[in-house]
Design an enzyme around this catalytic site. Structure first.
Site, PDB file in Angstrom:
ATOM      1  N   HIS A 146      -4.750   2.799   0.127  1.00 28.57           N
ATOM      2  CA  HIS A 146      -4.473   4.138   0.631  1.00 28.57           C
ATOM      3  C   HIS A 146      -5.412   5.145  -0.037  1.00 28.57           C
ATOM      4  CE1 HIS A 146      -0.698   2.344   2.083  1.00 28.57           C
ATOM      5  NE2 HIS A 146      -0.650   3.363   2.913  1.00 28.57           N
ATOM      6  N   LYS A 164      -2.331   9.461  -2.731  1.00 25.96           N
ATOM      7  CA  LYS A 164      -1.015   8.823  -2.636  1.00 25.96           C
ATOM      8  C   LYS A 164      -0.478   8.585  -4.033  1.00 25.96           C
ATOM      9  CE  LYS A 164       1.515   5.122  -0.295  1.00 25.96           C
ATOM     10  NZ  LYS A 164       2.483   6.090   0.280  1.00 25.96           N
TER      11      LYS A 164
END
Length: 271
Positions: A157, A161
């Site tokens: 990600h 995040k």
């Protein structure tokens, strides 16, 4: 699926809330409410102009109770604390709710389950149709391979995040573990370092990558001797999550009071 469900969006000022407004508009459903937090500078603006699709004639408000009567279903991607309030409001008004909020405590999950005895509730960690099809494929693979392979999950990600592994990676791990008759809490291994010794076949490994602007990539590997099966899902933008939530909202209107997930919405539970 309701032909013209009146859909309300809470948390409408956030990144996901704005995408949900766009997704409702693109699906051709009437946007019935756009709710933001109290004190927001967006209160009083037009919901369409908020997301750049032109005037919709719908004013952004900060109180769901004022507009709930206009809605058949609410979509909520907010915070656990806010969701708890929205559940109470929807139950009192007998309005369905689709929840994409994550990070609930056990008491908050119990409240959701109790509310689902009175109104239909859809709750999923990920509303992407592709991710949920992947979950079904993972269950089939786990059932076929059984204990004959090692299972490893790799997820990537963007740099912003804050949690790891991702909720989707954990959802995938739980799907595999359940089909293998294992408890993920007992068999999960989060990263490896140093002298770890031989791999225990009962474990399910997780590796996390963070960097740049990666929207979300998940690969589950079923690794045997002489062959390997990989099931991957890669998201290139976040609109697929919003579109899936809108699909769930249209589906749940008129359904019996209980808790559903995207497997139910997509009809995958019967496969």
């Amino acid at each position: 699926m309701s032909a013209h469900p009146r859909i309300g969006i809470v948390g409408a000022g956030g990144r996901m809330g704005r995408m949900l407004i766009q997704a409702v508009h693109q699906a051709g459903y009437p946007l019935a409410a756009a709710v933001v937090r109290s004190g927001s500078s967006l209160i009083g603006t037009d919901a369409g102009e908020l997301v750049g699709i032109g005037r919709l004639g719908l004013t952004v408000v900060d109180d769901l109770t004022k507009v709930i009567a206009n809605c058949d279903v609410i979509i909520d991607f907010s915070t656990p604390e806010a969701t708890a309030q929205y559940l109470n409001i929807c139950q009192a008004a007998n309005v369905a709710i689709v929840i994409g909020t994550t990070g609930f405590s056990e008491p908050q999950k119990q409240q959701m389950q109790q509310t689902a005895q009175h109104i239909p509730v859809v709750y999923a960690a990920n509303y992407s149709v592709g991710v949920n099809v992947s979950i079904k494929l993972l269950q089939l693979a786990a059932q076929a391979f059984g204990d004959s392979v090692d299972v490893e999950i790799v997820e990537a990600h963007h740099r912003h995040k804050v949690d790891a592994p991702s909720g989707t990676a954990l959802m995938m791990g739980e799907a595999v573990a359940e089909r293998l008759g294992r408890d993920l809490k007992e068999v999960a291994v989060y990263g490896r370092e140093g002298h770890t010794g031989p791999r225990d076949r009962q474990t399910i490994g997780f590796e996390t990558i963070r960097g740049g602007d990666i929207v979300g990539e998940h690969t589950v590997m079923f690794i045997g001797d002489g062959e390997r099966v990989e099931i991957s899902h890669k998201a290139s933008n976040r609109m697929n999550f919003a579109a899936g939530a809108v699909r769930a909202a249209a589906w749940v209107v008129g359904k019996p009071a209980q808790q559903y997930d995207m497997q139910d919405v997509l009809g995958l539970e019967q496969l």
